[in-house]
Design a protein around this motif. Sequence first.
Motif, mmCIF file in Angstrom:
data_model
loop_
_atom_site.group_PDB
_atom_site.id
_atom_site.type_symbol
_atom_site.label_atom_id
_atom_site.label_comp_id
_atom_site.label_asym_id
_atom_site.label_seq_id
_atom_site.Cartn_x
_atom_site.Cartn_y
_atom_site.Cartn_z
ATOM 1 N N ALA A 218 0.870 -1.365 0.126
ATOM 2 C CA ALA A 218 -0.003 0.103 -0.198
ATOM 3 C C ALA A 218 0.865 1.166 0.063
ATOM 4 N N LEU A 219 2.014 1.135 0.257
ATOM 5 C CA LEU A 219 2.873 2.126 0.647
ATOM 6 C C LEU A 219 3.801 2.621 -0.674
ATOM 7 N N ASP A 220 4.408 1.268 -1.084
ATOM 8 C CA ASP A 220 5.372 1.522 -2.342
ATOM 9 C C ASP A 220 4.854 0.818 -3.518
ATOM 10 N N GLY A 221 3.677 0.289 -3.676
ATOM 11 C CA GLY A 221 3.060 -0.324 -4.924
ATOM 12 C C GLY A 221 3.678 -1.416 -5.346
ATOM 13 N N ARG A 222 4.516 -2.315 -4.608
ATOM 14 C CA ARG A 222 5.068 -3.432 -5.068
ATOM 15 C C ARG A 222 4.494 -4.451 -3.934
ATOM 16 N N PRO A 223 4.438 -5.829 -4.688
ATOM 17 C CA PRO A 223 4.074 -6.902 -3.905
ATOM 18 C C PRO A 223 5.264 -7.098 -2.835
ATOM 19 N N ASP A 224 4.831 -7.329 -1.609
ATOM 20 C CA ASP A 224 5.814 -7.532 -0.251
ATOM 21 C C ASP A 224 6.939 -8.584 -0.719
ATOM 22 N N ALA A 225 6.491 -9.597 -1.479
ATOM 23 C CA ALA A 225 7.604 -10.627 -1.638
ATOM 24 C C ALA A 225 8.729 -10.067 -2.430
#
Length: 706
Positions: free
Chosen positions: A332-339
Amino acid sequence: MSRCPAPSSSRFAFHAVAVAAASCVAAATVHAHDAPETAEGAVQRVDVTGRHYDNAVGTSDAASQGVIRAELLKSRPALRPGEVLEFVPGMIVTQHSGDGKANQYFLRGFNLDHGTDFATSVNGLPVNMPTHAHGQGYSDLNFLIPELVDRVEYRKGPYFARNGNFSAAGSADIAYRRTLDVPFAALTLGQRGYQRLVTAGSTEVAPELSLLGALELQRNDGPWTVPEGLHKLNGVLTLSGGSKAQGFSASLMHYDAHWTSTDQVPQPLIDSGRLGRFDSLNPTDGGSTRRSSVSGEWHRRGDDGSATQVSAYAIDYRLKLFSDFTYDLPEALDGRPDAEGDQFAQQDRRQVYGFQASHAFDHALAGLPARTEFGLQLRHDRIRVGLFDTVARQAVRTTREDRVRETQLGVYGQTSVELAPWARTIVGLRADQARFEVDSLSNAANSGRASAHLFSPKFSLILGPWNRTELFLNAGRGFHSNDARGTTASVDPRSGQPVDRVPGLVAARGQEIGVRTEWLPGLQSSLALWKLDFDSELVYVGDAGATEANRPSRRRGVEWNNRWIPVPWLLVDADLAWTHARFGGDDPAGDRIPNAVDRVGSVALTLRELGPWSASLQWRYLGSAALVEDDSQRSRSSLTTNLRVARRLGRKAEVTLDVFNLFDRRVNDIEYFYESRPSGQADVAPAHHVHPAEPRTLRVTLKVDF
């Protein structure tokens, strides 16, 4: 993202420099062996000790202007090549990542980041890079070979007509030597895998025609848990002819480096013991860079006092930089999947072409002696620049990628008039125009063209000397350019939200009152009270691929610089600076400028020519700075001590011991305050992030003259 192999032409360029440099050293060695000998069979040699400074009363146009000679550069140790700029009074140079990356520079209340607002040139070539992948005005001095430096001409403030883009806070021109007294080779070995070999020499290949070559090889692991693995190749070849009155020079230079970096890490993890001071949170951070150039200059000085100089250059530059400062922010903060984590790559490929010309002449103005100089400066950058999301250096997504054409044209004129034997004035005017053309390969909405122009008046009044004391009054307008992508952008490359375009050139206005005195025998002292106002602190954030607007700013301060020779064998340098830096306007967030260091200082004792021995001891202070606008978070100050002890071994060899951070203090090179989430941590939390200074480090150098 895999590392692209160097083009064959660049490989050929480096090998050509390396072979030519080695050949030149060998030729110079033979030439030295052919020198006439004394009756005892020894090579006849005359040693001349140069002056450390050319800052005497009557030689400068401002109290904060001066020249540093090679003799002083040899007297103190430098952990990295960029620390040559620490000889500029009030300048501090640090590093927040790998040693192949440009340094952090601090001067006059600026965290200059990697070079914005301080213009640097080496051997006549500009170092600062506009519209750079990592930061505007990126100034990477790692290709500098300190042993070749003849002098450093520095100026602070926007008072000098010949200085244009990025020079509002100051500038430094680092001049290389064209000949060497004798060829030499120097081998340095140090802790933690440090190895460096540099060899250089010059020879006369024809009457009034000299060839100089130098070759540098270096590797280093540093104190980091993940070894830095720095490998560097560096070469210089210079052909010069003629004399100081009329002559020319042409240089070929090539530099190549790759490394693994340990970026700043959260202080709370260090405090809790979960992370060591020298640990990394992403062992795949690092980069590679390459810089090749060809340049030439021609000059003529007439018997009537006229002086003409023409120069041109071409630079081919490459950078791949992999960084991870926030580690694993939520999607939600950086727009990237957490993985994926938060690593990103910044890539810069460019060709730079430039031309400069100036002409100065003496004349009379209203019956008064005067000297006028006119100049033209042209630079064109052809850039392919990109920002990519990566995992372990492999690209997974393009944030933005652009082709940029950027042209900067500057013309200037200035006239110096001697109003009286004790008063002279300098009036100048500079006109600059910048043109930007951006072709966005990732979002056509950010493509476009823009232009900007700016007129910058300059004024100086120099009074004296009286009792070996002179007074200075300086004022002027300067500027820095903004990243070209911000001048045409319509949408944020990550969020897709609309953004405002930014001006191409941002003006600054500076004033300074100064005094320089040599009233006391053996002591040269200068005091400067200065102020610098910026229209806007617009900054290009390479990590996000966008230009962030900020408020106008005002900085003011005091600098006190001293050079004292109480006895012929002792030189004492003491440089102290205090700065007050604030944003303008009312904002509930506060008015502090983050990372604007309020105090810096340097005190050095240099013992010269005590028989075969010489030594220096330097104390270096970097003060505290606000890390957020409301001053609720501050960095810690640091004080480090560096030692150099040298002994001549006969007439042709010298051994030197350098000890950095002599007392092994646990201090930081840089400190930030921002949000991050290390892997395995549940919450996002703002925290201090630090890059530690290196612990006590020893290096030994053996230098041999041929």
